[in-house]
Design an enzyme around this catalytic site. Structure first.
Site, short mmCIF file in Angstrom:
data_model
loop_
_atom_site.label_atom_id
_atom_site.label_comp_id
_atom_site.label_asym_id
_atom_site.label_seq_id
_atom_site.Cartn_x
_atom_site.Cartn_y
_atom_site.Cartn_z
N SER A 181 82.64 5.44 44.46
CA SER A 181 81.43 6.22 43.83
C SER A 181 81.48 7.92 44.16
O SER A 181 82.25 8.13 45.29
CB SER A 181 80.15 5.52 44.45
N TYR A 240 74.84 2.44 51.47
CA TYR A 240 75.83 2.80 50.31
C TYR A 240 76.76 3.75 50.34
O TYR A 240 78.03 3.39 50.21
CB TYR A 240 74.81 2.98 49.22
#
Ligand SMILES: NC(=O)c1ccc[n+]([C@@H]2O[C@H](COP(=O)([O-])OP(=O)(O)OC[C@H]3O[C@@H](n4cnc5c(N)ncnc54)[C@H](OP(=O)(O)O)[C@@H]3O)[C@@H](O)[C@H]2O)c1
Length: 326
Positions: free
Chosen positions: A186, A198
């Site tokens: 990401s 995350y």
């Protein structure tokens, strides 16, 4: 003498300008030839994909679901790992009979082992051409001090240790086929913009992929990293993020997150799946793919800026604690 030296200067100036122009022309030409060469090389694809097996994790929804269907249409032999029976049935219904599904929970060693054995039986002597590590979770996301250690463990169990264990399990089959690994990271694996597990998990995906690429170089296995910006999927769903934030602090009102999610998230998931397809189908897969304009123009350039500058911008746009001291 003054007049004579003035004339000499005047004669030198156009010659110098001409030299500078020629140099820039030369630099421009070299850059153009390099870009053209890169573009032509980048567009070369494999002669045939019909006999190539690709295993994808997390095909119940989002990028994984779309990629499975797109590769299936292109003629790849798609082996899709789904977390739920419902997700598998749903995908099977909308694909050709040659797409095959299996259940896979990447947090369970037993489930991974079963998936590896299933794939081994499917691919036979050919081995596995492609592994797309796509399964991932995002929540809980929120300020670091609201987190408990299990909140980090929960996300890293899927995004980090799940991805690593799946990769290790499939490596022998990938080496057999001199295949490819495509890891979904990401832009938050390049710039840690929020608390929770995350960003940490995506940083680990970047590091693991870099080590893996260097180690696998000797065995002809290619490793690519796809770094999407923000896209409209379950991972960025406001409902789940809000539910998770509510669970952490019931008073929270995530107006700015609502603004960011509604205005920034790109609904065109094919920008990500096209990168994954390129990594599987191109003759020369790239090492890194940034998917989405926000990734290319905002997040990646921002990741190269001095940290203090990024800190100021994020502190300005992200929600602030009600009881802050500055
Ligand atoms: N959307 C974005 O903006 C964005 C940006 C950057 C990176 N990514 C990454 O892209 C990947 C795909 O996410 P997405 O956006 O397509 O969201 P998604 O629709 O939620 O896809 C994630 C998939 O992973 C599955 N999954 C969750 N836990 C799992 C587990 N323990 N074992 C196996 N599968 C599991 C989910 O199954 P269920 O549907 O059954 O829960 C789902 O099918 C993730 O790695 C995510 O971090 C997304």
């Amino acid at each position: 003498t003054e007049g004579a030296s003035g004339q000499v200067h005047a004669a030198r100036l156009p010659a110098q300008n001409l030299g500078a122009c020629a140099m820039w022309l030369y630099v421009g030409l070299v850059a153009l030839v390099w870009a053209l060469g890169w573009y032509l090389r980048d567009r070369q694809t494999l002669a045939s994909v019909q006999d190539k097996h690709v295993f994808i994790t997390g095909c119940d929804s989002g990028f994984g679901h779309m990629l499975a269907k797109r590769l299936d249409r292109k003629g790849f032999r798609v082996l899709a790992g789904c977390l739920t029976q419902k997700g598998a049935a749903n995908l099977q219904r909308s694909s050709s009979p040659s797409l095959r599904t299996t259940l896979l929970d990447v947090t369970s060693s037993e489930s991974i082992q079963q998936a590896v054995e299933w794939v081994r039986a499917e691919v036979g002597e050919k081995g596995l051409f492609g592994l797309v590590n796509n399964a991932g979770v995002a929540n809980p996301i929120g300020p670091t001090e609201w987190m408990r250690i299990q909140d980090f463990r929960q996300v890293l169990a899927v995004n980090t240790f799940g991805l690593i264990e799946v990769t290790l399990g499939f490596l022998p089959l990938l080496k057999q086929a001199r295949g490819r690994v495509v890891n979904t990271s990401s832009v938050l694996g390049r710039l840690s913009a929020n608390g929770g597990g995350y960003c940490i998990s995506k940083y680990t995906v970047e590091a693991f992929s870099d080590s893996l690429r260097r180690d696998m170089y000797h065995f002809g296995v290619r490793v690519s990293i796809v770094e999407p910006g923000f896209f409209k999927t379950a991972v960025t769903s406001l409902d789940t993020i809000e539910a998770s934030l509510q669970q952490l602090w019931s008073q929270l009102a995530p107006e700015v997150q609502r603004l960011i999610m509604n205005f920034i998230c790109d609904p065109d998931l094919s920008k990500v799946t096209s990168c994954m397809e390129h990594a599987l189908q191109a003759k020369h897969p790239r090492t890194r793919y940034s998917a989405g304009w926000d990734a290319k123009l905002l997040w990646l350039p921002a990741s190269y800026l001095p940290a203090f500058l990024v800190d100021v911008v994020l502190a300005t746009i992200l929600p602030k604690p009600a009881l802050r001291v500055r």
